[in-house]
Design an enzyme around this catalytic site. Structure first.
Site, mmCIF file in Angstrom:
data_model
loop_
_atom_site.group_PDB
_atom_site.id
_atom_site.type_symbol
_atom_site.label_atom_id
_atom_site.label_comp_id
_atom_site.label_asym_id
_atom_site.label_seq_id
_atom_site.Cartn_x
_atom_site.Cartn_y
_atom_site.Cartn_z
ATOM 1 N N SER A 104 -103.400 -31.519 20.319
ATOM 2 C CA SER A 104 -103.296 -30.399 21.861
ATOM 3 C C SER A 104 -102.749 -28.933 21.640
ATOM 4 C CB SER A 104 -101.965 -30.817 22.959
ATOM 5 O OG SER A 104 -102.412 -30.385 24.360
ATOM 6 N N ASP A 241 -105.015 -24.857 25.732
ATOM 7 C CA ASP A 241 -103.908 -24.428 24.802
ATOM 8 C C ASP A 241 -104.787 -24.975 23.467
ATOM 9 O OD1 ASP A 241 -105.144 -26.418 25.696
ATOM 10 O OD2 ASP A 241 -103.658 -27.919 25.844
ATOM 11 N N ASP A 243 -106.727 -27.947 22.548
ATOM 12 C CA ASP A 243 -107.785 -28.681 22.620
ATOM 13 C C ASP A 243 -108.344 -28.608 23.972
ATOM 14 O OD1 ASP A 243 -105.821 -30.343 23.889
ATOM 15 O OD2 ASP A 243 -106.463 -32.054 24.085
ATOM 16 N N ASP A 245 -107.707 -29.377 26.926
ATOM 17 C CA ASP A 245 -107.319 -29.195 28.226
ATOM 18 C C ASP A 245 -106.837 -28.669 29.473
ATOM 19 O OD1 ASP A 245 -104.938 -29.741 27.355
ATOM 20 O OD2 ASP A 245 -105.072 -31.767 27.352
#
Length: 450
Positions: A104, A241, A243, A245
């Site tokens: 992440s 960010d 990833d 999400d």
């Protein structure tokens, strides 16, 4: 051995804690736990795997694929994609489970393995515990026709983009949007879907080299986005960010629009359209009190949860609610996604700007953020934070002074001898004074013996 699974899967230094051997073993264990029903019938379970572009994702992903296939799972490799895209594909393909390789917003040296259940749902704690327990058992190792196949999923990104476009309440024609993709998993799909939706797109942070993910860009480093929005005269900016999400935004003057403000804008829009389930927003205890005040005036109530998107998701599922999220920018649209989706959130936010013909800055006035201060008090007995009489009396005095115009929150750390003291008030001077006073009481009353 301490528990491997943390709040968001297994995460750590790549090739430190997170080795190829561990990745392979976790995959073999997950195959048994998450693919049990298919294996019991002599069938091969199906799993989707995706990753963010950090360099270690290649060897960790290869180890996970090897572990799954060796345990009899057919693997669909979607390549580099956002976490929410992986969750969507698991659901749309009706796969038995899925795996995301990502850390992440962490630096490039870290990586992680996150499993999703059927339907793209996050794993329950008991499923994670079962996978850890399975690590101690001899792996399931079929032979011959029983081993799994690995297929490259060539149109995975296109499927995700088409899905996102179907969620739009309004096209983005006429908008200029700056996207900061954090040199991460959304570097390809986010610019493409915004262009397909009609926006003029300016892109930064979209040149991943495996080592630069989240490095000075993205939702944890908003400076470059703020500068780019102002320099280009853009209507708004969106930051992801690593990833993708989560999503934070910037208005045309470079002001940051956080997750609370984004949720306020979107909750009000859904309510106006009669689409906000039970007129409820799910948010964590860390959301600004200003959000609750603004939505209460609009006839929307907030269901509060502990900090963490998994708790938001749990409350949404239990109550059947369709909008929730965190101040950090994790926003969950249950009508369209099973997890926080930064690209989806950015699209929905931009669509409201285009639809209302109001600037993001104007839309953000829907709520007034109360001044907020947090102090970390270290070296204290966090277990007594809620029970110590002196601390409780100090909190009660603070709450009496603040009344309806502020609040106090004490949060013991889950990993350190630390208590976080958060105070919101009508002005920063009051918040600072009360927060410092409480921190001093906690430090004196709960100090650990040296």
């Amino acid at each position: 051995m301490s528990r491997l699974f943390g709040t968001d899967g297994v995460r750590g230094l790549a090739n430190g804690l997170l080795t190829a051997e561990l990745a392979l073993s976790l995959a073999q264990a997950a195959a048994v736990v998450l693919g049990h029903d298919q294996l019991a019938e002599g069938k091969r379970p199906r799993a989707v795997i995706a990753r963010d572009p950090r360099a270690s994702g290649e060897f960790i992903g290869a180890a996970v694929e090897a572990g799954l296939a060796s345990a009899g799972v057919d693997v669909y490799d979607a390549g580099v994609l956002p976490t929410p895209a992986a969750a969507y594909l698991i659901a749309s393909l009706d796969a038995d489970f899925g795996v995301m390789i990502s850390a992440s917003h962490n630096p490039a040296a870290d990586n992680g393995i996150k499993f999703f259940a059927r339907g793209g749902q996050k794993l329950a704690d008991d499923a994670e515990d079962a996978i850890e327990a399975q690590l101690k058992v001899k792996p399931h190792r079929p032979t011959g026709v029983g081993v799994g196949r690995i297929q490259r999923f060539s149109d995975a990104e296109d499927r995700y983009i088409l899905h996102l476009l179907t969620t739009l309440p309004h096209r983005l024609d006429g908008l200029t949007v700056v996207l900061d993709c954090a040199h991460g998993a959304a570097s390809g799909c986010s610019p493409q879907v915004f262009k397909d939706a009609g926006a003029k797109v300016i892109v930064i942070g979209a040149e991943p080299d495996g080592l630069n993910i989240n490095d000075g860009v993205g939702s944890t480093h908003l400076g470059p986005l703020q500068e780019a929005v102002v320099a280009n005269g853009a209507d708004l900016g969106i930051a992801h960010d690593g990833d993708a999400d989560r999503c934070l935004a910037v208005d045309h003057e470079g002001n940051v629009i956080d997750g609370d403000q984004i949720m306020a804008i979107l909750a009000l829009a859904l309510k106006a359209d009669g689409k906000l389930k039970d007129n409820v927003l799910v948010a964590t205890v860390m959301s600004n009190l200003g959000l609750k005040i603004a939505l209460r005036e609009a006839g929307i109530s907030i269901r509060e949860t502990a900090v963490g998107d998994r708790y938001v998701l749990e409350a949404m599922r239990q109550g059947g609610f369709n909008l929730g999220g965190e101040q950090s920018g994790h926003v969950i649209f249950a009508d369209h996604a099973t997890t926080g989706d930064g690209v989806l959130t950015g699209l929905q936010l931009a669509a409201q700007v285009a639809r209302t013909r109001r600037s993001l800055q104007q839309l953000a006035t829907a709520m007034t953020k109360l001044p907020q201060l947090m102090i970390n008090v270290k070296g204290v007995d966090k277990t007594r934070a809620q029970t110590d009489e002196g601390v409780r009396e100090a909190v009660a005095r603070a709450e009496q002074e603040l009344g309806q115009t502020g609040r106090v929150l004490l949060r013991p750390s889950g990993t350190e001898a630390l208590v976080r003291v958060m105070v919101e008030a009508g002005d920063m001077a009051t918040a600072t004074r009360i927060c410092e006073d409480l921190a001093e009481v906690i430090e004196k009353r709960l100090a650990l013996a040296v």
